[in-house]
Design an enzyme around this catalytic site. Structure first.
Site, short mmCIF file in Angstrom:
data_model
loop_
_atom_site.label_atom_id
_atom_site.label_comp_id
_atom_site.label_asym_id
_atom_site.label_seq_id
_atom_site.Cartn_x
_atom_site.Cartn_y
_atom_site.Cartn_z
N HIS A 212 -7.10 0.37 -19.30
CA HIS A 212 -6.46 -0.94 -19.41
C HIS A 212 -5.01 -0.80 -19.86
O HIS A 212 -4.09 -1.35 -19.24
CB HIS A 212 -7.26 -1.79 -20.40
CG HIS A 212 -6.73 -3.17 -20.61
ND1 HIS A 212 -7.29 -4.27 -20.01
CD2 HIS A 212 -5.68 -3.63 -21.35
CE1 HIS A 212 -6.61 -5.35 -20.38
NE2 HIS A 212 -5.63 -4.99 -21.20
N GLU A 213 -4.80 -0.04 -20.93
CA GLU A 213 -3.45 0.10 -21.49
C GLU A 213 -2.53 0.91 -20.57
O GLU A 213 -1.35 0.56 -20.39
CB GLU A 213 -3.52 0.73 -22.87
CG GLU A 213 -4.13 -0.15 -23.95
CD GLU A 213 -3.35 -1.43 -24.16
OE1 GLU A 213 -2.11 -1.43 -23.93
OE2 GLU A 213 -3.95 -2.44 -24.55
N HIS B 203 -1.06 -1.16 -17.87
CA HIS B 203 0.12 -1.93 -18.30
C HIS B 203 1.38 -1.09 -18.15
O HIS B 203 2.41 -1.56 -17.66
CB HIS B 203 -0.03 -2.33 -19.77
CG HIS B 203 -1.03 -3.41 -20.03
ND1 HIS B 203 -1.15 -4.52 -19.24
CD2 HIS B 203 -1.94 -3.56 -21.04
CE1 HIS B 203 -2.11 -5.31 -19.73
NE2 HIS B 203 -2.61 -4.74 -20.81
#
Length: 206
Positions: free
Chosen positions: A20-21, A24
């Site tokens: 997820h990170e 980004h």
């Protein structure tokens, strides 16, 4: 819950929040901001992303207390919105990237479950793949909630006019209280959505 099962839950959660990170960071790079790359955070090595409380202690507590909703987080990948080629829409896509990554992982493993449903798979295969689907769906759904610092708030703010800056500032001041209220009183309402999407992807009962 057995210790082995708890280990798999937490390990899968950690890797899911790392994906997820990192997503980004890659999206920020696509829009011109290299902050995450310079910080060495565009890696799937979990040691570069672990938040002791959000990545380890909280998930273990939730698993051992039989919580119906498993959540956690990693250290946010840094990015500078001022470096984005399009600050407004770049911010939205950076926020959305993490959610889309989790949904993509859930879809991939949901398809794997469906394609192997008629095969004699090793013991534990469906447990692990189902946990991957559930956790990534849960992360994607939870992060769409429009309360700071969740990604849903950044997506929402991207659609608001510049004149709404005072509202955004006031909203962010109460974000922690709002998030705690949501988790305590309203997070259970996400369970039917999670159950529906899990069955849709895998064909299995939640």
């Amino acid at each position: 819950m057995q210790a082995t099962d708890a280990f798999f839950y937490v390990a899968i959660l950690i890797m899911s929040v790392v994906i997820h990170e990192v997503s980004h960071g890659f999206m920020a790079g696509y829009f011109g901001d290299k902050t995450a790359r310079f910080a060495g955070r565009l890696t799937l090595n979990p040691l570069r992303h672990l938040d002791i409380f959000g990545s380890v202690l909280l998930p273990i507590f939730l698993v051992m207390s039989h919580s119906p909703f498993l959540i956690g987080w990693a250290k946010p990948v840094p990015y500078n919105p001022d470096n984005l080629s399009n600050k407004r829409w770049g911010t939205m896509w950076v926020a959305l990237a993490g959610v889309l990554a989790n949904f993509a992982v859930a879809i991939i493993f949901g398809v794997i479950i469906r394609l192997t449903s008629s095969l004699a798979m090793p013991e534990g295969f469906y447990f692990i793949t189902s946990v991957i689907v559930v956790i990534n769906l849960a992360l994607g759904i939870f992060n769409l909630v429009p309360i700071p610092p969740l990604d849903g708030s950044k997506i929402l703010f991207s659609f608001l006019p510049s004149t709404a800056s005072s509202f955004i500032f006031a909203y962010e001041q109460y974000s922690l209280i709002l998030l705690l209220v949501f988790i305590v009183f309203f997070s259970d309402y996400l369970a039917p959505i999670l159950s529906f999407l899990f069955h849709l992807l895998t064909g299995l009962a939640f």
